[in-house]
Design an enzyme around this catalytic site. Structure first.
Site, PDB file in Angstrom:
ATOM      1  N   ALA A 230     -34.754  24.182 -51.120  1.00  0.00           N
ATOM      2  CA  ALA A 230     -34.324  24.167 -49.979  1.00  0.00           C
ATOM      3  C   ALA A 230     -33.107  23.372 -50.181  1.00  0.00           C
ATOM      4  O   ALA A 230     -32.160  23.738 -49.580  1.00  0.00           O
ATOM      5  CB  ALA A 230     -35.456  23.650 -49.028  1.00  0.00           C
TER       6      ALA A 230
ATOM      7  N   ARG B  35     -26.261  10.847 -66.718  1.00  0.00           N
ATOM      8  CA  ARG B  35     -27.140  11.616 -67.689  1.00  0.00           C
ATOM      9  C   ARG B  35     -26.824  13.165 -67.254  1.00  0.00           C
ATOM     10  O   ARG B  35     -26.282  13.522 -66.318  1.00  0.00           O
ATOM     11  CB  ARG B  35     -28.493  11.072 -67.421  1.00  0.00           C
ATOM     12  CG  ARG B  35     -29.184  11.178 -66.131  1.00  0.00           C
ATOM     13  CD  ARG B  35     -30.526  10.740 -66.029  1.00  0.00           C
ATOM     14  NE  ARG B  35     -31.035   9.487 -66.540  1.00  0.00           N
ATOM     15  CZ  ARG B  35     -30.869   8.272 -66.029  1.00  0.00           C
ATOM     16  NH1 ARG B  35     -30.517   8.373 -64.769  1.00  0.00           N
ATOM     17  NH2 ARG B  35     -31.170   7.222 -66.635  1.00  0.00           N
TER      18      ARG B  35
ATOM     19  N   TYR C 256     -36.700  20.884 -53.514  1.00  0.00           N
ATOM     20  CA  TYR C 256     -35.528  20.989 -54.458  1.00  0.00           C
ATOM     21  C   TYR C 256     -34.895  22.315 -54.110  1.00  0.00           C
ATOM     22  O   TYR C 256     -33.590  22.080 -53.853  1.00  0.00           O
ATOM     23  CB  TYR C 256     -35.959  20.887 -55.993  1.00  0.00           C
ATOM     24  CG  TYR C 256     -35.038  21.135 -56.846  1.00  0.00           C
ATOM     25  CD1 TYR C 256     -34.054  20.077 -57.123  1.00  0.00           C
ATOM     26  CD2 TYR C 256     -34.426  22.395 -57.430  1.00  0.00           C
ATOM     27  CE1 TYR C 256     -32.828  20.174 -57.952  1.00  0.00           C
ATOM     28  CE2 TYR C 256     -33.467  22.497 -58.319  1.00  0.00           C
ATOM     29  CZ  TYR C 256     -32.482  21.376 -58.546  1.00  0.00           C
ATOM     30  OH  TYR C 256     -31.647  21.585 -59.314  1.00  0.00           O
TER      31      TYR C 256
ATOM     32  N   ILE D 121     -30.657  24.599 -67.956  1.00  0.00           N
ATOM     33  CA  ILE D 121     -29.699  23.735 -68.618  1.00  0.00           C
ATOM     34  C   ILE D 121     -30.336  22.721 -69.572  1.00  0.00           C
ATOM     35  O   ILE D 121     -31.298  22.148 -68.808  1.00  0.00           O
ATOM     36  CB  ILE D 121     -28.559  23.188 -67.948  1.00  0.00           C
ATOM     37  CG1 ILE D 121     -27.742  24.179 -67.024  1.00  0.00           C
ATOM     38  CG2 ILE D 121     -27.585  22.554 -68.758  1.00  0.00           C
ATOM     39  CD1 ILE D 121     -27.161  25.293 -67.924  1.00  0.00           C
TER      40      ILE D 121
ATOM     41  N   SER E  86     -27.904  25.225 -57.801  1.00  0.00           N
ATOM     42  CA  SER E  86     -28.694  25.600 -58.722  1.00  0.00           C
ATOM     43  C   SER E  86     -29.542  27.082 -58.317  1.00  0.00           C
ATOM     44  O   SER E  86     -28.930  27.523 -57.384  1.00  0.00           O
ATOM     45  CB  SER E  86     -30.085  24.879 -58.676  1.00  0.00           C
ATOM     46  OG  SER E  86     -31.037  25.277 -59.572  1.00  0.00           O
TER      47      SER E  86
ATOM     48  N   THR F 165     -19.411  30.514 -55.053  1.00  0.00           N
ATOM     49  CA  THR F 165     -20.490  30.272 -55.912  1.00  0.00           C
ATOM     50  C   THR F 165     -20.308  31.162 -57.263  1.00  0.00           C
ATOM     51  O   THR F 165     -19.877  31.994 -57.156  1.00  0.00           O
ATOM     52  CB  THR F 165     -22.029  30.311 -55.170  1.00  0.00           C
ATOM     53  OG1 THR F 165     -21.999  31.586 -55.192  1.00  0.00           O
ATOM     54  CG2 THR F 165     -22.058  29.421 -54.062  1.00  0.00           C
TER      55      THR F 165
ATOM     56  N   GLY G 263     -23.805  11.018 -59.836  1.00  0.00           N
ATOM     57  CA  GLY G 263     -24.874  11.516 -60.868  1.00  0.00           C
ATOM     58  C   GLY G 263     -24.407  11.629 -62.196  1.00  0.00           C
ATOM     59  O   GLY G 263     -24.676  12.410 -62.942  1.00  0.00           O
TER      60      GLY G 263
END
Length: 256
Positions: free
Chosen positions: A156, A17, A154, A187, A140, A237, A14
């Protein structure tokens, strides 16, 4: 001072971009050889040209295990090995729960969660042969910590990534591979810009540092987690959000 990562071989999924492109830019500026993947050939070619000679590209869909294997193999072919996987590919279509279809749920989970697992699996042999062996997952704050209407699927998928890395870290430790996740807050990317200036202003007002994050904020965090000095950190994390998750209300920031 951190040991120079120059010459390290890096795969960023990914990477055409947004955050992925920002991660690729930071690694390339540090002298790494970077391969970016994605599904949009034109976007990949444009990003690679913009980021410079240390960055090449190939088309790959992370929801397809065969594409993930091909991306890992091609990175090794181009650069003689692989040291760092940045599993970043993700989609975030807005979809309220009452109207969410099975197809929408499957698409988000297939890219964000299944794609993370497939990418890691595809890179394991090459990472085990490296003297470094680093995996950095882009998760995230949405899902693991916070929620936002329209993004339950998203959220989940992002929470699932964190459950995955904790057990993966145990399994990969014997191979000398570490795996950690970055949890970005808001962001500023093309995707966030599309939500409009009013949204951007409201989000910035909820961040104690008073601004939205930049893609380089995430890129530099990934660079640290991929460093030699981070070799004793795994299954962890790190939230990169300017303090966004800390206030219990805007009153805590002196605003209303």
């Amino acid at each position: 001072m951190l040991t120079s990562p120059a010459g390290r071989r890096v795969l960023v999924t990914g990477g055409s971009r947004g955050i992925g492109k920002g991660i690729a830019a930071v690694f390339a500026e540090a002298g790494c050889h970077v391969v970016i993947t994605g599904r949009d050939e034109d976007a990949l070619a444009g990003a690679s040209a913009e980021l410079g000679r240390n960055v090449s590209w190939l088309v790959a869909d992370t929801s397809d295990p065969a594409d993930c294997r091909a991306a890992a193999e091609e990175t090794v072919r181009r650069h003689g090995g692989l040291d760092v996987l940045c599993a970043n590919a993700g989609v975030f279509p807005e979809d309220p729960l009452h109207s969410m279809t099975p197809e929408s749920l499957q698409r988000v989970m297939a890219t964000n969660f299944h794609g993370t697992v497939y990418s890691v699996q595809a890179c394991l042999d090459a990472l085990a042969e490296s003297d470094l062996g680093r995996i950095v997952v882009t998760s995230s704050i949405t899902g693991p910590i916070t929620g936002f209407p329209g993004w339950s699927h998203y959220g989940a998928s992002k929470a699932a990534q964190l459950g995955f890395i904790r057990t993966a870290a145990i399994e990969l430790a014997a191979k000398g591979i570490t795996i950690n996740a970055i949890m970005p807050g808001n962001i500023r990317t093309e995707g966030l810009d599309a939500l409009g200036e009013d949204y951007l202003r409201r989000m910035a007002a909820s961040v104690p540092l008073g601004r939205l994050g930049s893609v380089s904020d995430i890129g530099h965090t990934a660079l640290f987690l991929a460093s030699a000095e981070a070799g004793f950190i795994t299954g962890q994390t790190i939230v990169v959000d300017g303090g966004q998750v800390l206030p219990e209300s805007l009153d805590a920031l002196g605003t209303s």
